[in-house]
Structures are given as C-alpha cells and as structure tokens.
Write an enzyme that holds these catalytic residues in place. Structure first.
Site, PDB file in Angstrom:
ATOM      1  N   GLY A   1      55.055  31.699  61.556  1.00 20.72           N
ATOM      2  CA  GLY A   1      53.919  30.888  61.168  1.00 20.72           C
ATOM      3  C   GLY A   1      53.792  30.828  59.656  1.00 20.72           C
ATOM      4  O   GLY A   1      53.882  31.846  58.978  1.00 20.72           O
TER       5      GLY A   1
ATOM      6  N   LEU B   1      43.888  25.340  60.858  1.00 17.62           N
ATOM      7  CA  LEU B   1      43.081  25.061  59.672  1.00 17.62           C
ATOM      8  C   LEU B   1      42.985  26.275  58.758  1.00 17.62           C
ATOM      9  O   LEU B   1      43.012  26.158  57.528  1.00 17.62           O
ATOM     10  CB  LEU B   1      41.680  24.617  60.082  1.00 17.62           C
ATOM     11  CG  LEU B   1      41.575  23.318  60.887  1.00 17.62           C
ATOM     12  CD1 LEU B   1      40.127  23.070  61.279  1.00 17.62           C
ATOM     13  CD2 LEU B   1      42.134  22.146  60.091  1.00 17.62           C
ATOM     14  N   GLN B   2      42.903  27.466  59.363  1.00 22.17           N
ATOM     15  CA  GLN B   2      42.701  28.676  58.554  1.00 22.17           C
ATOM     16  C   GLN B   2      43.931  29.023  57.735  1.00 22.17           C
ATOM     17  O   GLN B   2      43.814  29.587  56.636  1.00 22.17           O
ATOM     18  CB  GLN B   2      42.287  29.847  59.452  1.00 22.17           C
ATOM     19  CG  GLN B   2      43.339  30.263  60.464  1.00 22.17           C
ATOM     20  CD  GLN B   2      42.757  31.022  61.632  1.00 22.17           C
ATOM     21  OE1 GLN B   2      42.295  32.148  61.490  1.00 22.17           O
ATOM     22  NE2 GLN B   2      42.792  30.427  62.811  1.00 22.17           N
ATOM     23  N   ARG B   3      45.115  28.722  58.221  1.00 22.72           N
ATOM     24  CA  ARG B   3      46.329  29.123  57.500  1.00 22.72           C
ATOM     25  C   ARG B   3      46.904  28.015  56.620  1.00 22.72           C
ATOM     26  O   ARG B   3      47.845  28.259  55.858  1.00 22.72           O
ATOM     27  CB  ARG B   3      47.395  29.607  58.488  1.00 22.72           C
ATOM     28  CG  ARG B   3      48.089  28.517  59.266  1.00 22.72           C
ATOM     29  CD  ARG B   3      49.082  29.110  60.236  1.00 22.72           C
ATOM     30  NE  ARG B   3      50.048  28.119  60.704  1.00 22.72           N
ATOM     31  CZ  ARG B   3      50.801  28.255  61.782  1.00 22.72           C
ATOM     32  NH1 ARG B   3      50.681  29.350  62.517  1.00 22.72           N
ATOM     33  NH2 ARG B   3      51.659  27.324  62.120  1.00 22.72           N
TER      34      ARG B   3
ATOM     35  N   ASP C   1      48.361  37.520  59.166  1.00 20.96           N
ATOM     36  CA  ASP C   1      47.766  38.599  59.951  1.00 20.96           C
ATOM     37  C   ASP C   1      47.587  39.894  59.174  1.00 20.96           C
ATOM     38  O   ASP C   1      46.902  40.804  59.638  1.00 20.96           O
ATOM     39  CB  ASP C   1      48.616  38.879  61.190  1.00 20.96           C
ATOM     40  CG  ASP C   1      48.615  37.731  62.171  1.00 20.96           C
ATOM     41  OD1 ASP C   1      47.530  37.205  62.456  1.00 20.96           O
ATOM     42  OD2 ASP C   1      49.705  37.349  62.656  1.00 20.96           O
TER      43      ASP C   1
END
Length: 419
Positions: free
Chosen positions: A13, A298-300, A144
C-alpha cells in the site's frame, strides 16, 4: 568497468510520502554517479522486476525528481505480491538475480514494509549464492507504523495528521446538530493488527471530554457491553459521542468484527468495513441516530495535508539508503531514531533486516488508557511531534498540481517470465 546500476521498487500500500523517499534516493545517487550508475525503477513493484519491466529515471530532470516530494501514490507503481518462501520455490528469486545480471544491477532498494524487508533479506542471500552479489537495502514505508526497530515509519505521520484533523472537524459538525439529529459518529481507519492510526485520532482530544470520546484498538478485545455502556454515558454527559475504530478489532474468540470471508494476496483476511458493522450494532442496542465514515484510501493519499516532519523523514531515509549502499552495507534498513520529544529531535540510524523482517510493532500498553478507550499522556507525547508542520504541494486553480513523471521503459533482453 563503470559503476553498478541500481534498481528501486515500491511495495504494498502506498502513502502520501513514499515518492519523497524515491526523490531523496535518486537525488543522492546522482551526487555519486561515479559510484552508483543508472537508477532503474521497477514498474509496479516486485512484479515489474520479475517481468523485466524497468524504467530509466535518468530521463527525469533534477526538477522532476525534486517534485516527487509532493506527489502522493506510487510514482513507479506498486503491488501486493508476496514471493514464496525461499526453501519452497527458488525460481522467482533466481529470476530477480537474472534481471540484475542482465542490467548490471548491483544495488536493490526496496521501499516497503515488513514483507518487503524479508524479500530484500532473501535476495541479498541468494545473490551471493549465485555469484551475483547485490547490496539490498530496504527503505521503510508503511502507514501502519508497525515496522520494528525504527521509532516511527515514513507514511504514518501524514496519516496521523489526516485522521486527527478529520475526527476533529467531523466532531464539530456532529456537535452542532446533536440536539435534533445525529448523536453518534463512527470513523473507521486502517490498522489490521496495530492500532497506531486509530491512536492518532486521540490527538484531536485537547481537553477532557473532547472527541474522540472512544477509541477502539485492535490491541484490545472488543467488549460489546462495555462499549454500549460507555456510549450511553458519553451521550448523557455531552449530548453526543464520537468513536474512532480500527478496522482490525476482534472479539474474544479472535474473529474480526468485519471479516469478509476472503483473503488478499498475502493471505490476510480481507476486512469488510467495521464502521457500518459497529453502527448497526449500536443502533440496535442504543437506538441512537448515527453516521459512519470509512476513510479508506483517503487517509493514505491526502498529500495536501501531509506532515512536514513526515515528508522530511521520508526524503531523509531515501538519501540515507544511498549513503548506506556507498558505505558497503547490505541487508540493512535506514531507521529513524528519536533523540527527544520536546523539542522534537530525530536522526537517521540503520538496522539489520534480520531484526526487522516480518516483525510487527503494535501499540504498547503504556500508550493505551486503563479502560482501553483512549491514549495516555505517554501516547500523546510519542504521537504529537510526528504530525507537526505543513508542507503543501503547489496549487493551480484551487487544486493540487500533481505532476506524474513520464518514465522511459528500458529495453528487455531476457525471455518472458510467468509468475
């Protein structure tokens, strides 16, 4: 004989700052072009390396390389593809060495998480066995924040900043309508086993009683009755309740609340959305009107709200990777070492991949409150510096001006390979 070439690949990711690491690496390699030759990129991660689908970064101007600092996503393409255990199938590892030999590659820089560290470690070993020595250096990357040894991981600080901001803004919205409308808001964030991202939502809480009122960590067993009681208490005290929840929370049996029944390319359980699952459960138990949001990609990808500290650290580990290679290191990873919390100071170190590969760092007990629903002062001290500062991309006509690099493909010389 000229200097050996290098291959850079992105894995897993992507993040808002992974390309900053690429920029730092390429820039540093160009300063030492008499020792590190052409820096190739692998299209779509390790799959590109296996398929000999390489690109030549020499076609990028220095200005284009510098602009990678501002580009979210993976400029070179990434993938979720786990190589088999070396003792089970040597073929893909031997193929990588064949590609390295064909393109005179003596350096392999793999930008990823724990699985990528494991791959880099194995490639460093098999290269020596096959008489094609390759210096393999992993570049830390994961939203993470679960890589071992390093204090924190590039990619996390920007996600933490986005999550804390999003929770704060949504809570202000809910508060303003709670008298006649929504009284419960649930925000789901990433985090399968490690709750670092959901912990970052706690940064929005500056005074007692501020949202988030409840944080649900994967490090704690989900207790439905305790949650319902806390929701009711919170609404009675403040008129509304906000919850930040990690996608990876589990019940007492170890089952993910959002288990979709499917697995991904790494064999991990695919999670089907704990936000709506929790909303349905609490609606049935409390009768409260609720809304939920799943931040998902959206967060990453939110480079517009990246942490300046995160961007600087991402660039720094890229530069450090070149330095480690020039110093003769192999099977290592640059790390971020915290010198002090206040003022926040950090430096770059390095660690052997054997101590990093496939080791998962979770949120320690000292960072989680005794009731399991919040972060402690120690947790706040650790998290707060990582979201500091703003480093926005250039804007044109009100939107970020993201420049995707045009990368020239390298001519293939080997036979096709079937993964």
């Amino acid at each position: 004989m000229g200097p050996k070439n290098a291959l850079y690949a992105q894995s897993g990711g992507v993040t808002a700052v992974i390309n900053a690491s690429a920029g730092g690496l390429i820039t540093a390699c160009r300063r030492h072009s008499h020792e590190i030759g052409t820096v190739f990129g692998a299209s779509n991660g390790i799959l590109g390396a296996l398929h000999e689908e390489l690109v030549d970064t020499a076609t990028l101007s220095d200005e284009q390389v510098a602009s990678l600092r501002y580009l979210p996503g993976g400029a070179f393409g990434s993938c979720r593809f786990k190589l088999p255990p070396l003792e089970q199938d040597r073929r893909p590892y031997e193929r990588l060495i064949e590609v390295f030999r064909a393109h005179d590659i003596g350096y392999f820089f793999y930008n990823g998480g724990g699985d990528s560290c494991d791959t880099a470690l194995k490639v460093s070993r098999i290269g020596g066995e096959m008489g094609v020595p390759v210096q393999c250096i992993a570049i830390p990357k994961t939203v993470d924040n679960d890589l071992a040894v390093t204090d924190n991981c590039p990619g996390f600080g920007s996600v933490a900043k986005y999550v804390g901001t999003s929770l704060m803004e949504a809570a202000i919205d809910v508060r303003s309508m709670a008298e006649t409308s929504t009284k419960l808001f649930i925000m789901e964030v990433m985090g399968r086993h490690a709750g670092w991202i959901v912990a970052a939502a706690g940064l929005a809480q500056r005074q007692p009683g501020d949202p988030p009122h409840i944080i649900l960590f994967p490090e704690r067993v989900f207790d439905e009755d305790a949650l319902v009681a806390r929701v009711n208490e919170t609404v009675a005290a403040y008129g509304f309740c906000t919850i930040a929840v990690s996608e990876g929370i589990r019940d007492a049996s170890g089952r993910f609340l959002a288990d979709s029944g499917r697995t991904d390319a790494f064999g991990h359980t695919q999670l089907g959305g704990v936000g709506p699952t929790l909303a349905n459960l609490l609606s049935a138990r409390t009768g409260l009107k609720n809304h939920w949001a799943v931040l998902d990609y959206l967060q990453r990808s939110a480079r517009h709200l990246a942490s300046a500290v995160d961007v600087d650290q991402a660039w720094a580990v890229g530069e450090a990777t070149a330095r480690l290679a020039l110093a003769g290191h192999n099977a290592v990873m640059p790390t971020i070492e915290r010198v002090s919390d206040d003022p926040y100071e950090w430096r770059i170190g390095h660690a052997d991949l054997a101590g990093v590969a496939n080791v998962e760092k979770t949120v320690p007990d000292a960072f989680i409150t005794a009731d399991g629903f919040g972060i402690t002062e120690a947790g706040h001290r650790y998290l707060a510096p990582l979201i500091n500062g703003e480093d926005p991309p250039p804007f044109v006509d009100g939107l970020p001006d993201y420049q995707l690099p045009q990368l020239a493909p390298v001519t293939k010389v080997l036979d096709a390979y079937d993964v």
